[in-house]
Design a protein around this motif. Structure first.
Motif, short mmCIF file in Angstrom:
data_model
loop_
_atom_site.label_atom_id
_atom_site.label_comp_id
_atom_site.label_asym_id
_atom_site.label_seq_id
_atom_site.Cartn_x
_atom_site.Cartn_y
_atom_site.Cartn_z
N PHE A 155 -0.98 -20.18 -16.59
CA PHE A 155 -0.73 -19.18 -15.55
C PHE A 155 0.71 -19.26 -15.06
CE2 PHE A 155 -0.36 -18.50 -10.94
CZ PHE A 155 -0.64 -17.14 -10.88
N LYS A 156 1.25 -20.47 -14.95
CA LYS A 156 2.59 -20.67 -14.41
C LYS A 156 3.69 -20.33 -15.41
CE LYS A 156 3.36 -24.62 -12.29
NZ LYS A 156 3.93 -24.38 -10.95
N ALA A 157 3.32 -20.06 -16.66
CA ALA A 157 4.34 -19.80 -17.69
C ALA A 157 5.30 -18.71 -17.22
CB ALA A 157 3.68 -19.39 -18.99
N GLY A 158 6.56 -19.06 -17.18
CA GLY A 158 7.57 -18.11 -16.71
C GLY A 158 7.70 -18.05 -15.22
N TRP A 210 -10.98 -15.67 -14.00
CA TRP A 210 -10.82 -14.22 -13.92
C TRP A 210 -9.46 -13.75 -14.40
CZ3 TRP A 210 -14.20 -10.57 -13.82
CH2 TRP A 210 -15.49 -10.85 -13.36
N THR A 211 -8.46 -14.59 -14.35
CA THR A 211 -7.16 -14.19 -14.90
C THR A 211 -7.09 -14.46 -16.40
OG1 THR A 211 -6.18 -16.33 -14.32
CG2 THR A 211 -5.94 -14.52 -12.72
N GLY A 212 -8.17 -15.06 -16.96
CA GLY A 212 -8.22 -15.30 -18.39
C GLY A 212 -7.54 -16.56 -18.85
N HIS A 213 -7.19 -17.46 -17.91
CA HIS A 213 -6.48 -18.68 -18.29
C HIS A 213 -7.39 -19.89 -18.47
CE1 HIS A 213 -3.25 -16.20 -16.42
NE2 HIS A 213 -2.54 -16.71 -17.41
N LEU A 214 -8.58 -19.87 -17.85
CA LEU A 214 -9.50 -21.01 -17.94
C LEU A 214 -10.78 -20.55 -18.61
CD1 LEU A 214 -10.22 -23.96 -17.25
CD2 LEU A 214 -11.14 -23.12 -15.07
N ASN A 215 -11.05 -21.10 -19.78
CA ASN A 215 -12.29 -20.82 -20.50
C ASN A 215 -13.27 -21.95 -20.27
OD1 ASN A 215 -11.38 -18.39 -21.69
ND2 ASN A 215 -10.17 -19.59 -23.14
N SER A 216 -13.66 -22.15 -19.01
CA SER A 216 -14.53 -23.24 -18.65
C SER A 216 -15.28 -22.84 -17.39
CB SER A 216 -13.71 -24.52 -18.43
OG SER A 216 -14.56 -25.60 -18.14
N ALA A 217 -15.83 -23.80 -16.68
CA ALA A 217 -16.62 -23.51 -15.49
C ALA A 217 -15.90 -23.98 -14.24
CB ALA A 217 -17.98 -24.21 -15.58
N ALA A 218 -16.22 -23.36 -13.12
CA ALA A 218 -15.62 -23.74 -11.84
C ALA A 218 -16.41 -24.89 -11.24
CB ALA A 218 -15.60 -22.55 -10.89
N THR A 219 -16.12 -26.10 -11.70
CA THR A 219 -16.86 -27.29 -11.27
C THR A 219 -16.23 -28.00 -10.08
OG1 THR A 219 -15.62 -28.79 -12.71
CG2 THR A 219 -17.55 -27.67 -13.65
N GLY A 220 -14.93 -27.76 -9.84
CA GLY A 220 -14.22 -28.51 -8.82
C GLY A 220 -13.62 -29.80 -9.34
N ASN A 221 -13.86 -30.12 -10.61
CA ASN A 221 -13.31 -31.33 -11.22
C ASN A 221 -12.07 -30.97 -12.03
OD1 ASN A 221 -15.50 -32.94 -10.30
ND2 ASN A 221 -16.74 -32.12 -11.95
N PHE A 222 -11.03 -31.78 -11.91
CA PHE A 222 -9.77 -31.50 -12.59
C PHE A 222 -9.66 -32.34 -13.85
CE2 PHE A 222 -5.21 -31.53 -13.36
CZ PHE A 222 -4.81 -30.24 -12.98
N GLY A 223 -9.19 -31.71 -14.90
CA GLY A 223 -8.97 -32.43 -16.15
C GLY A 223 -8.00 -31.66 -17.02
N ALA A 224 -7.96 -32.01 -18.30
CA ALA A 224 -6.99 -31.40 -19.20
C ALA A 224 -7.17 -29.89 -19.30
CB ALA A 224 -7.11 -32.04 -20.58
N LEU A 225 -8.43 -29.40 -19.25
CA LEU A 225 -8.67 -27.97 -19.36
C LEU A 225 -8.03 -27.21 -18.19
CD1 LEU A 225 -12.41 -27.92 -20.51
CD2 LEU A 225 -10.39 -27.56 -21.92
N THR A 226 -8.26 -27.70 -16.99
CA THR A 226 -7.69 -27.04 -15.81
C THR A 226 -6.18 -27.20 -15.78
OG1 THR A 226 -9.73 -27.48 -14.59
CG2 THR A 226 -7.81 -26.86 -13.29
N PHE A 227 -5.69 -28.37 -16.19
CA PHE A 227 -4.24 -28.62 -16.24
C PHE A 227 -3.56 -27.59 -17.15
CE2 PHE A 227 -0.59 -30.87 -18.20
CZ PHE A 227 0.13 -31.19 -17.05
N ARG A 228 -4.13 -27.39 -18.33
CA ARG A 228 -3.55 -26.42 -19.26
C ARG A 228 -3.67 -25.01 -18.72
NH1 ARG A 228 -5.95 -29.87 -23.27
NH2 ARG A 228 -7.77 -28.50 -23.40
N ALA A 229 -4.78 -24.71 -18.05
CA ALA A 229 -4.97 -23.37 -17.50
C ALA A 229 -3.94 -23.06 -16.42
CB ALA A 229 -6.39 -23.23 -16.95
N VAL A 230 -3.68 -24.01 -15.53
CA VAL A 230 -2.69 -23.81 -14.48
C VAL A 230 -1.32 -23.59 -15.10
CG1 VAL A 230 -1.48 -24.91 -12.55
CG2 VAL A 230 -3.97 -25.07 -12.72
N ASN A 231 -0.97 -24.41 -16.08
CA ASN A 231 0.34 -24.27 -16.72
C ASN A 231 0.46 -22.96 -17.49
OD1 ASN A 231 1.32 -26.65 -15.71
ND2 ASN A 231 0.78 -27.87 -17.51
#
Length: 458
Positions: free
Chosen positions: A77-80, A54-75
């Motif tokens: 969001f954390k930019a700055g 919803w914040t536009g950082h993850l272009n994937s599905a909410a599966t509960g599994n962590f990987g490179a896509l979620t890692f990049r999305a969190v970072n």
């Protein structure tokens, strides 16, 4: 041409997310973030990913599994805000939830069960306030200016799914329309693309109640804000739902606030698996599906564990009174790597379980297939309809992407292990010679009567 970012959360994720999320992280920051994320409750893991959508950082599905896509999305969001380590501090988590909640509320997003069709889907009701029934018996939501349309449909399966798919991707010289993504599987298809002024996404699913699906079309002028909403809609879609619609994600506690007691999840009372009838009142399944159990059932009949083998991961069940059909023939040699196979399984749980035929591919001593929980014990057939293995792993999480299970690797017991297990039980398997290649439907028709649901009381 569509930007990659526009559709990776919808179309691309169907093809590659399972592999991307399952890769072992090499970056130590990714490894640490994976460990930290995995320690969270499943509901919180999915809530974080849904908020990132919803914040536009993850272009994937909410599966509960962590990987490179979620890692990049969190970072992203954390930019700055903080160190790009893929982990959220309590304050960052709170801010993420606040921003996502604002975006959801602005869209009026709510997951509903559409009564005319039976489909469960998320509707951005503030963005699409106009609702009406369609002439075909479905439902339509539309924006006030007509620039966005969401259609939900359901109906009988009067023709093969492939025929509908072929029409969906056919080139029409009178319409400037470009298909940028297409995927056909035995029980669903996805088509996405663009027109000179808009974008579209369609998914059609085949199930026990016929055909159900949805389609979204929207103006390119709103894509900057609506792309993420389409991802959320696709992530919420369930063509043949069971159980109550999910409620809103829990809001994380503010930093320093006392923990709020939550109702613990009710423990499961049953575990499900799949079996293959291999002899008179005898069923072969996976050890993971039946050990340990307080009680066993095959279909509606009580069953007893006759034997199990830890090395192969196989088990045999005695099922008094079970009608016995012709057991499938066993191929002579193990399938080759990358050989295409068909997995006969059961989707869903309890009374809602439905027999399905799934595409797979052999990878060494495993099979790559879109399997859901309850798939342990599913038999594998080669394209000639010969028994080639049994899945011994038990999928432990329900990871649906736009209502579809991603491809993942599952351990199998191969031809030699099957033969040894059956010979110990004096159920010598018949050899099956190679024939011409069969369709998935023909394989399911020939072997499906021997595939049965297994339930384990806990």
């Amino acid at each position: 041409m569509l930007k990659v970012s526009s559709w990776i959360g919808i179309a691309g994720m169907l093809a590659c997310l399972g592999a991307a999320q399952a890769q072992q992280p090499a970056d130590p920051r990714l490894a640490a973030a994976t460990q930290s994320f995995s320690a969270l409750p499943e509901a919180e893991r999915k809530a974080i990913q849904a908020d990132l959508i919803w914040t536009g950082h993850l272009n994937s599905a909410a599966t509960g599994n962590f990987g490179a896509l979620t890692f990049r999305a969190v970072n992203s969001f954390k930019a700055g805000r903080g160190e790009p380590n893929g982990q959220l501090t309590p304050a960052e988590r709170q801010e993420l939830a606040r921003l996502a909640r604002t975006a959801r509320d602005a869209a009026g997003f709510a997951v509903i069960t559409d009564q005319p069709t039976g489909v469960r889907i998320g509707i951005p009701q503030k963005l699409l306030p106009k609702r009406e029934a369609t002439a075909a018996g479905g439902s339509r939501w539309q924006s006030a200016d007509g620039k966005i349309t969401l259609d939900v449909s359901a109906g009988p399966a009067t023709e093969p799914l492939q025929a509908i798919f072929e029409r969906a991707i056919a080139v029409n010289p009178n319409i400037q329309r470009k298909v940028t993504y297409k995927l056909l599987q035995p029980t669903f298809f996805v088509v996405a693309g663009e027109t000179p002024t808009g974008k579209f996404f369609r998914r059609q699913a085949l199930g026990p109640s016929g055909l159900r699906g949805f389609s979204v079309g929207y103006d390119k002028g709103v894509s900057a804000t609506f792309d993420k909403v389409v991802t959320a809609i696709a992530d919420s879609f369930e063509p043949f739902p069971s159980g109550a619609a999910p409620g809103p994600a829990p809001t994380p506690a503010a930093p320093g606030a006392p923990a709020v007691a939550t109702t613990p999840a009710q423990p499961a009372t049953e575990r499900f698996g799949v079996g293959l009838v291999v002899g008179r009142e005898l069923v072969l399944t996976a050890r993971a599906a039946v050990d340990p159990c307080k009680g066993l059932k095959v279909g509606t009949r009580p069953a007893k564990l006759r034997a199990q083998d830890q090395a192969s991961g196989l088990a045999l069940l005695d099922v008094p009174g079970l009608a016995t059909g012709a057991a499938p023939g066993l191929r002579d040699a193990a399938p080759a790597a990358k050989e295409a196979v068909v997995v006969l399984a059961y989707d869903g749980t309890a009374a809602a379980r439905t027999a399905v035929a799934l595409p797979g591919e052999v990878t060494s001593d495993a099979v790559l297939a879109p399997l859901q929980p309850g798939g342990a014990g599913s038999p594998i057939f080669d394209r000639q309809g010969r028994l080639a293995g049994v899945i011994t792993a038990n999928p432990s999480d329900k990871a649906l992407i736009a209502g579809v299970a991603p491809q993942r690797n599952y351990a199998i017991a191969g031809v030699a292990q099957l033969r040894a297990m059956l010979e110990k039980a004096d159920a010598r398997p018949a050899a099956a010679a190679a024939t011409s290649e069969l369709s998935t439907g023909a394989i399911a028709e020939a072997a499906g009567k021997s595939v049965v649901p297994v339930a384990c009381g806990l």
